[in-house]
Every structure is written in C-alpha cells, then in structure tokens.
Design an enzyme around this catalytic site. Structure first.
Site, PDB file in Angstrom:
ATOM      1  N   SER A   1       0.837  -1.191  -0.020  1.00  0.00           N
ATOM      2  CA  SER A   1      -0.096   0.010  -0.090  1.00  0.00           C
ATOM      3  C   SER A   1       0.812   1.459   0.107  1.00  0.00           C
ATOM      4  CB  SER A   1      -0.878  -0.080   1.184  1.00  0.00           C
ATOM      5  OG  SER A   1      -0.244   0.101   2.242  1.00  0.00           O
ATOM      6  N   GLU A   2       2.081   1.242   0.774  1.00  0.00           N
ATOM      7  CA  GLU A   2       3.031   2.306   0.730  1.00  0.00           C
ATOM      8  C   GLU A   2       4.319   1.760   0.965  1.00  0.00           C
ATOM      9  OE1 GLU A   2      -0.548   4.928   2.358  1.00  0.00           O
ATOM     10  OE2 GLU A   2       0.667   3.740   3.688  1.00  0.00           O
ATOM     11  N   THR A   3       5.150   2.658   0.122  1.00  0.00           N
ATOM     12  CA  THR A   3       6.736   2.558   0.178  1.00  0.00           C
ATOM     13  C   THR A   3       7.331   3.865   0.839  1.00  0.00           C
ATOM     14  OG1 THR A   3       6.892   0.476  -1.414  1.00  0.00           O
ATOM     15  CG2 THR A   3       8.727   1.815  -0.853  1.00  0.00           C
TER      16      THR A   3
END
Length: 298
Positions: free
Chosen positions: A45-47
């Site tokens: 979902s996020e990096t």
C-alpha cells in the site's frame, strides 16, 4: 547500486499482522520516477524512502509512495520509519525526533521495545477538518458499499469528507455486521465518490469492547482493494469524532481496530487534544515489527 531496504509490519506488535511497509534506506541518486517504480515493484500500500533532512536538526526526510502516486503524508509509513530509525540509531528505551514529510515537519516519540520492534506516536502536522459536510446521500453510500440504506449512519453521524492532508470519505455504519458485509467494487466506488476523495473510510462503534471503533478503508486511487491500517484516515476521523462525540476540553484517546476482516488485525491509537471546543492537536500511535531485510540492485 545496492540499496538496503527493510519490510516492517506496522500498527501491530507481532509479525504477519498489521500493515506491511517497505522502507528504502539508501536513496542517493533516486528521483521521483525511480521511487515510484520501486514502490510499484514492492506492490504494498505504501513504500517510504529515507533521505537526508533539509534541516540539520531533524532526523530524516521521508518521501512516501503508493503504487500509483506520491503522498504528502501517511500514518503507517511515519510510524514504521520512526521505529526503524530509532532501532538503527541504537536507542535502548525512547527518543524524540522530527521527520520531514511533504505535508510538513512531523514530531515523533519512539519507544524501542526489543531488538526488532517498538512503537511510535506522532503529532499530525495539520489539524484535521471536515471539508465537505454533505458529499453524498446515505442511499448512494449504501449502493457503493453493497449495503442497505439502514446500515449507513449511527447517532448523529453521517457521511462527510475529512482531511488531515489526505482527504477521506468517512462513512459511519450502524453495526459491526454492516462493516463485515461490505462488498465494494472499484468501479462503484469511483462512480459514487469521484476522483477527488475516492479513499473510503468506514467506521462503526466496537460492540465487542476490544476498542472504541472498528474501521475499514478502501482506496481505488491507491491501486489496492483494501488497506489493513490507515493512520492518515484515523487522523481525518479526529475531526469527525470531535463533531460526533463532542468531547470536552482535555486529552481523549480512542483505539481503532482495522484490518480484522482481511486477516491483518491492526490497532491505531488516536489522540485528540481539545481546547475551547476545538482540536488543538491530534496524535497517531502504534507498534511496528521488523519482518525482513534485503538489498535492491537498482
């Protein structure tokens, strides 16, 4: 070039639950396009990418990417990166520092619990606010979520758009049963809520008493079906709770359970500091556990 990365599970105190996060530590020479491509490769979902701070007294600068675009602010990357940096700094108990994000400076308090885990609480850099009090009808929300109209709303709560830097459509549900019965589709969500705020945060009171509220988050614009834990959405919810719960002046804490229906149980701790009937500060807290480490050759 070899670039170290770490994967953590965030908003949890045990591995294989919570919300996974990739943190890239060696970012020299990477531009936004490279970062976006790496985030797409991780497919989380996020990096988050850790850079040198612009202000020397701050700990680091963070850039946060979904698989589709960069975010100005996000909760689980902030918590996960803060815990990881404290562990890498050799902190044995607790520490305080500032992380720079596109939304502004974020003040963090970090507690290291074990060699590979800890918790962090940060002050949301923007006071959350309701930016659209009547975005759509209960009927439209029910249709988009695959629910009955009677499932939408409880007490004085109704659908609103709220933001602490990233906008979310906050939809109250009448029961945990309704929360479990949601069956959205990306097409339905986008056609109902539009492209401006197509991240949908649904919440209800926790009838089981494990927390104060339960929540789910769907984000067609992020390229994911559902997010296991969403700190930026919980931050936005602070404005909704101020209007709905009407807490008195002082500090108020709310535990929000998310990701249960996905098999990724997560706990987000939301704090509201109320002064003269308004929000003076909002905090987000949670745990993080290091799951794996590796090297990218890009």
């Amino acid at each position: 070039m070899a670039r170290r990365f770490v994967v953590l599970d965030v908003f949890t105190d045990r591995a294989l639950s919570g919300n996974p996060l990739a943190v890239v530590l060696d970012t020299e020479g990477l531009d936004g396009n490279h970062m976006q491509a790496i985030a797409r490769e991780f497919n989380l979902s996020e990096t988050v990418f850790v850079l040198k701070p612009q202000e020397e007294e701050n700990r680091a600068r963070l850039r946060i990417f979904t698989i589709n675009h960069e975010l100005p602010f996000a909760g689980h990357p902030t918590v996960g990166a803060a815990v990881l940096l404290a562990i890498r700094d050799g902190v044995e108990t607790s520490t305080d520092f500032v992380l720079e994000e596109n939304v502004g400076p974020v003040t963090c308090h970090v507690t290291v619990k074990r060699e590979r885990s800890g918790s962090a609480t940060f002050t949301v850099p923007r006071i959350p606010e309701i930016i659209d009090a009547e975005p759509m009808s209960r009927e439209d929300c029910a249709q988009a979520l695959g629910l009955d109209t009677s499932d939408i709303g409880f007490d004085d709560y109704r659908p609103v758009v709220a933001s602490a830097g990233v906008p979310f459509v906050c939809v109250p549900l009448a029961s945990r049963s309704a929360l479990a019965r949601i069956s959205p589709s990306a097409a339905r969500l986008i056609s109902t809520f539009g492209g401006g705020a197509d991240s949908i945060y649904v919440f209800c009171r926790d009838e089981d008493g494990e927390g104060d509220f339960r929540a789910r988050m769907f984000a067609a614009n992020m390229g994911i079906d559902e997010d296991p834990a969403t700190g930026s959405a919980a931050a936005s919810l602070a404005a909704v709770l101020l209007a709905g719960e009407k807490p008195g002046d002082g500090f108020h804490a709310f535990d929000i359970l998310q990701g249960v229906e996905m098999g990724r149980p997560s706990l987000v701790r939301l704090g509201l500091q109320v002064a003269d009937g308004g929000l003076s500060a909002v905090t987000i807290g949670g745990g993080a556990v290091i799951l794996s480490e590796g090297v990218l050759h890009v």
